[in-house]
Write a protein that holds these residues in place. Sequence first.
Motif, PDB file in Angstrom:
ATOM      1  N   GLY A 107      -3.334  -9.929  -7.200  1.00  0.00           N
ATOM      2  CA  GLY A 107      -2.101  -9.768  -6.441  1.00  0.00           C
ATOM      3  C   GLY A 107      -2.076  -8.499  -5.614  1.00  0.00           C
ATOM      4  O   GLY A 107      -1.545  -8.471  -4.506  1.00  0.00           O
ATOM      5  N   ALA A 108      -2.689  -7.438  -6.146  1.00  0.00           N
ATOM      6  CA  ALA A 108      -2.687  -6.155  -5.432  1.00  0.00           C
ATOM      7  C   ALA A 108      -3.485  -6.233  -4.137  1.00  0.00           C
ATOM      8  O   ALA A 108      -3.133  -5.591  -3.140  1.00  0.00           O
ATOM      9  CB  ALA A 108      -3.245  -5.061  -6.339  1.00  0.00           C
ATOM     10  N   ARG A 110      -4.519  -9.384  -2.743  1.00  0.00           N
ATOM     11  CA  ARG A 110      -4.360 -10.743  -2.178  1.00  0.00           C
ATOM     12  C   ARG A 110      -5.719 -11.420  -2.006  1.00  0.00           C
ATOM     13  O   ARG A 110      -6.115 -11.795  -0.913  1.00  0.00           O
ATOM     14  CB  ARG A 110      -3.591 -10.713  -0.863  1.00  0.00           C
ATOM     15  N   ASP A 197       1.379 -10.350   1.885  1.00  0.00           N
ATOM     16  CA  ASP A 197       0.948  -9.404   0.847  1.00  0.00           C
ATOM     17  C   ASP A 197       2.076  -9.169  -0.159  1.00  0.00           C
ATOM     18  O   ASP A 197       1.856  -9.146  -1.374  1.00  0.00           O
ATOM     19  CB  ASP A 197       0.529  -8.070   1.468  1.00  0.00           C
ATOM     20  N   GLU A 198       3.272  -8.984   0.373  1.00  0.00           N
ATOM     21  CA  GLU A 198       4.436  -8.767  -0.494  1.00  0.00           C
ATOM     22  C   GLU A 198       4.733 -10.007  -1.320  1.00  0.00           C
ATOM     23  O   GLU A 198       5.073  -9.921  -2.510  1.00  0.00           O
ATOM     24  CB  GLU A 198       5.640  -8.392   0.374  1.00  0.00           C
ATOM     25  N   GLY A 201       2.156 -10.325  -4.110  1.00  0.00           N
ATOM     26  CA  GLY A 201       2.315  -9.256  -5.078  1.00  0.00           C
ATOM     27  C   GLY A 201       3.412  -9.509  -6.099  1.00  0.00           C
ATOM     28  O   GLY A 201       3.416  -8.878  -7.169  1.00  0.00           O
ATOM     29  N   VAL A 204       2.408 -10.348  -9.884  1.00  0.00           N
ATOM     30  CA  VAL A 204       1.693  -9.391 -10.721  1.00  0.00           C
ATOM     31  C   VAL A 204       2.460  -9.060 -11.995  1.00  0.00           C
ATOM     32  O   VAL A 204       1.928  -9.175 -13.114  1.00  0.00           O
ATOM     33  CB  VAL A 204       1.387  -8.096  -9.931  1.00  0.00           C
TER      34      VAL A 204
END
Length: 441
Positions: A107-108, A110, A197-198, A201, A204
């Motif tokens: 997740g950090a 992607r 990306d957000e 994330g 996570v």
Amino acid sequence: MKKSIHNPISVDQLTSQQKVISVIIIAVLFFVFGFVTWVNAILIPYFKIAFDLSHFASYLVAFAFYIAYLVMAVPSGYILKYFGFKGGMMLGFFMMAIGAFLFIPAGAYRIYEVFLTGLFTLGVGLSILQTAANPYVTILGDKERAAQRFSIMGISNKVAGIIAPLLFAAIILKPEDKSFFENLSLLPIAQKEAALDELVGRVVVPYMVIGFILVALGLLVKYSPLPEIDSEKETDENSSSNSSKKSVLSFPYLVLGSVAIFFHVGSQVIAVDSVINYAQYHGLNFLEAKSFPSYTLTATILGYLLGITFIPKVLSQLLALRICTCLGFILSLGVIYVSGHVSLLGHHTDVSVWFLVALGFANSMIWAGVWPLALNNLGKFLKVGASLLVMALCGNAIMPMIYGYFADTEGLRFAYWVLVPCYIYLIFYAFYGYNIKSWKK
């Protein structure tokens, strides 16, 4: 050298209280199985958006998760043989925790491939747990009531399946996401990448929490009062007839039952994991369509409750299996051929979506019907036989990929033709295949 199993006992030596405690513990395990498994129904369309995937590529989520059953099914049997049931289940939980923690770097940064690796690792751990848990359900009680016990486990599993997508969606989705999803293609590339990306994330923290919970559950199971069962000693009144059997392949009804499990789980996961995309195809937005996996699993629970109520007092588990396989065949044809908009439960969509939801009911008693028939009278082959059935859970990996391929090339509705041969084979097993005792015949 085989590691000694601490205090192994046969099922005949278990007290009634021990059996009840064991069933409760296994039911909790099935809840965990369901939570981790059915959250994929949200991950598939979620990752499809976040990574801009085709249908085929998005179903790699299911493939990566379930192909672990094929890879680990036979090793799982040997793991349980070496470490014992409880030690093996603790190891399974720890493997699942590692898979959940892999979601943190995925997740950090992607990276879809790391997510898939995490899902595969989750599947590895779950395959070990399934190999241990399902034989418990089969042997902890009367054979004719095995379907009832599987129904109880199924309810626990599907209740988790109802909760998981809704809870996970509530955590990772926001009200303003509706307009974001609708206008995603219009955003400038840099802004779009930042937004995705957000979006990625957000998974996570939930999976980090899941990882710690799985570690705790592994320790709890290891030191729980769940009895350590030595299935090498598990025989029944007919097991002496198996003295000439050399391997599990000598049991046609087991091998054919494994194929039945392959088609059953494949058709079941297609019904659950594809329903969001199919509802969107018929005009619903993602935030509205996210409820449909829960509807499908609720239909499954209804089937379980009817099974608990009527089996074996009113109908046998074999008859229930036959009814459900025939119903699944009819409903799959309904998904393909029946059209027309209806309003139901506040949703205005095509009636074929509800046929897909109703497949949850048809699938309810198939697992519970096949497992006892396939594991019947295996004696010393019980663990390896269970491993063969768990291996068949790779149908969850392969069948959605076939569906995804046809969804991309021929359309979502046409792709449901993959369900038809699944139910045809299940009908064959329910009416004939389960009773084949020799390959020579």
